[in-house]
Design a protein around this motif. Structure first.
Motif, PDB file in Angstrom:
ATOM      1  N   ARG A   1       4.382   5.494  -5.330  1.00 10.55           N
ATOM      2  CA  ARG A   1       4.414   5.533  -6.795  1.00 10.55           C
ATOM      3  C   ARG A   1       3.412   6.538  -7.332  1.00 10.55           C
ATOM      4  O   ARG A   1       3.701   7.284  -8.280  1.00 10.55           O
ATOM      5  CB  ARG A   1       4.119   4.143  -7.340  1.00 10.55           C
ATOM      6  N   SER A   2       2.227   6.562  -6.722  1.00 11.42           N
ATOM      7  CA  SER A   2       1.217   7.529  -7.148  1.00 11.42           C
ATOM      8  C   SER A   2       1.697   8.955  -6.911  1.00 11.42           C
ATOM      9  O   SER A   2       1.521   9.837  -7.758  1.00 11.42           O
ATOM     10  CB  SER A   2      -0.094   7.262  -6.402  1.00 11.42           C
ATOM     11  N   ASP A   3       2.354   9.171  -5.729  1.00  9.31           N
ATOM     12  CA  ASP A   3       2.879  10.506  -5.431  1.00  9.31           C
ATOM     13  C   ASP A   3       3.967  10.896  -6.424  1.00  9.31           C
ATOM     14  O   ASP A   3       4.032  12.053  -6.875  1.00  9.31           O
ATOM     15  CB  ASP A   3       3.433  10.543  -4.006  1.00  9.31           C
TER      16      ASP A   3
ATOM     17  N   GLU B   1       4.089  14.502 -13.181  1.00 10.19           N
ATOM     18  CA  GLU B   1       3.122  15.239 -13.996  1.00 10.19           C
ATOM     19  C   GLU B   1       3.181  16.734 -13.689  1.00 10.19           C
ATOM     20  O   GLU B   1       3.089  17.566 -14.603  1.00 10.19           O
ATOM     21  CB  GLU B   1       1.719  14.703 -13.734  1.00 10.19           C
TER      22      GLU B   1
ATOM     23  N   LYS C   1       0.828  -1.201   0.000  1.00  7.22           N
ATOM     24  CA  LYS C   1       0.000   0.000   0.000  1.00  7.22           C
ATOM     25  C   LYS C   1       0.867   1.259   0.000  1.00  7.22           C
ATOM     26  O   LYS C   1       0.597   2.217  -0.728  1.00  7.22           O
ATOM     27  CB  LYS C   1      -0.928  -0.005   1.215  1.00  7.22           C
TER      28      LYS C   1
ATOM     29  N   GLU D   1       4.347   9.754  -9.529  1.00  9.38           N
ATOM     30  CA  GLU D   1       3.726  10.027 -10.825  1.00  9.38           C
ATOM     31  C   GLU D   1       3.070  11.399 -10.819  1.00  9.38           C
ATOM     32  O   GLU D   1       3.150  12.150 -11.801  1.00  9.38           O
ATOM     33  CB  GLU D   1       2.704   8.943 -11.150  1.00  9.38           C
ATOM     34  N   GLY D   2       2.432  11.711  -9.695  1.00  7.24           N
ATOM     35  CA  GLY D   2       1.819  13.037  -9.598  1.00  7.24           C
ATOM     36  C   GLY D   2       2.859  14.137  -9.647  1.00  7.24           C
ATOM     37  O   GLY D   2       2.669  15.168 -10.303  1.00  7.24           O
TER      38      GLY D   2
ATOM     39  N   SER E   1       2.436   1.667  -3.422  1.00  9.18           N
ATOM     40  CA  SER E   1       1.459   2.187  -4.370  1.00  9.18           C
ATOM     41  C   SER E   1       1.238   3.680  -4.161  1.00  9.18           C
ATOM     42  O   SER E   1       1.157   4.462  -5.120  1.00  9.18           O
ATOM     43  CB  SER E   1       0.136   1.430  -4.241  1.00  9.18           C
ATOM     44  N   LYS E   2       1.167   4.074  -2.874  1.00  4.07           N
ATOM     45  CA  LYS E   2       0.975   5.492  -2.569  1.00  4.07           C
ATOM     46  C   LYS E   2       2.188   6.309  -3.015  1.00  4.07           C
ATOM     47  O   LYS E   2       2.052   7.389  -3.596  1.00  4.07           O
ATOM     48  CB  LYS E   2       0.735   5.665  -1.068  1.00  4.07           C
TER      49      LYS E   2
END
Length: 394
Positions: free
Chosen positions: A76-78, A84, A70, A80-81, A73-74
């Motif tokens: 990686r999401s951060d 971007e 978890k 990617e954000g 994933s968090k």
């Protein structure tokens, strides 16, 4: 009679002793069995405890892995954000730079496109003089996208002592195109509008240089041969084989270029591979002799191009084309640039990796070829640190 009685007594004694030994053996076996049963019971108890501990450990490990999954994933999401957001900021910066250039850029816009060559009161021998060149690049002052003309890779350059511009379309050909000025090139509809010049042998890569009326290029042959071509007379003035055994590309991101010939205020240089790094050689533009060689220690990995200003090499890197190119390694042949003084220069994000960067020492501009686009970068220079504060005498 006495003998019979004696025999009977011996028989009774032997039988009694056999029963005694049999009973002892049974007692011994019984005790061993009891001991084995106790050890088996202990083993069962320990095995149950170990199984219980292992089950508990597996559950803890599964919980921990789930938690780590978890968090990963968090994270990686951060990331990617964040990537971007960085991309968005870069696009906004590029847009702002395009729509709202700095004030000096507005005043110098026409000069970037058309700068007259300087001839008055300057002799050929002192036009490029290293002793008076103590500048270092501080930043990119301005940028102008001239047009898109030709193949994704190529070279466009301008002789510092002439207004003529030369186009090398592709990485292997024997025909180049000459335009009378940058303005003429900008107004043309294609390379075919320029004067066609055919050289005797095809060139290799994008490591060509135009200097003082001559074209210098690496011949597309089995040897690393430098050709000096007289652009005015249309003939080969000289040639020489470079004493370099490594046939690897000098820049990893431009595998077609084995040697990069560049020009600065002091004349002609050659950048070439040596193992995992880039080496530098000062060349005599008249005889094509190598005067001196240096190991810059700049890695070839992820390098896309390089240029030289006042004897200082600036190697441009790009981690994942198309990304943002940046100067990441600087080497000064005179040891006048400290590591803290070396600039971290980022090029505006455009189309891909630069296939060539050619410096014009008179205009202080870079002529860049990026995915078929011809781009001008105006450089801002400052004095080298040791030129301002000489080192104390020992």
């Amino acid at each position: 009679m006495k003998a019979t009685i004696f025999f009977i007594l011996l028989t009774v004694l032997a039988h009694s002793r056999g029963q005694y030994h049999y009973q002892g053996l049974m007692n011994y076996l019984e005790n061993r069995m009891i001991a084995m049963e106790e050890r088996i019971a202990l083993w069962h108890e320990q095995n149950n405890r170990y199984n219980s501990d292992l089950k508990e450990f597996r559950q803890q490990a599964a919980d921990l892995l789930e938690k780590l999954g978890k968090e990963h994933s968090k994270l990686r999401s951060d990331m990617e954000g964040a990537g971007e957001r960085v991309d968005r900021v870069e696009r906004e910066m590029d847009y702002i730079e395009t729509k709202n250039p700095p004030k000096p850029c507005v005043k110098a816009a026409d000069k970037m496109v058309e700068q007259d060559p300087v001839f008055k009161e300057r002799k050929k021998e002192d036009f490029f003089e290293l002793s008076v060149c103590v500048n270092i690049v501080s930043r990119l002052k301005a940028m102008k996208i001239l047009k898109r003309l030709g193949s994704p890779k190529g070279v466009w350059t301008k002789d510092a002592r002439s207004a003529k511009v030369y186009i090398f379309n592709g990485t292997s050909d024997n025909t180049l195109y000459e335009f009378n000025s940058v303005r003429e090139l900008s107004a043309s509809s294609g390379v075919s509008k320029g004067r066609q010049i055919t050289v005797p042998t095809a060139w290799n890569g994008t490591g060509h240089a135009v200097y003082d009326g001559f074209l210098y290029y690496i011949s597309e042959s089995s040897e690393l041969q430098v050709i000096k071509y007289d652009l005015k007379n249309g003939s080969v003035a000289d040639s020489a084989v470079l004493p370099m055994e490594d046939r690897s590309p000098v820049y990893q991101l431009n595998p077609e270029t084995l040697v990069d010939l560049v020009v600065d205020e002091d004349g002609l240089w050659a950048l070439y591979p040596a193992g995992d790094t880039i080496n530098l050689a000062k060349m005599d533009s008249n005889s094509l002799d190598i005067e001196q060689m240096w190991d810059t220690a700049c890695p070839r990995n992820n390098a896309e191009a390089a240029f030289i200003v006042c004897g200082t090499v600036y190697v441009v890197y790009n981690t994942k084309p198309p990304s943002r190119s940046r100067v990441q390694c600087v080497f000064d042949v005179n040891d006048m640039v400290s590591s803290g003084e070396a600039p971290l220069i980022y090029f505006p994000r455009r189309y891909g990796a630069h296939s060539s960067l050619k410096y014009n020492p008179e205009e202080r501009q870079l002529y860049a070829w990026d995915d078929g686009y011809q781009i001008l970068y105006k450089l801002a220079l400052k004095k080298k640190l040791w030129a301002i504060m000489p080192p104390p005498e020992e």
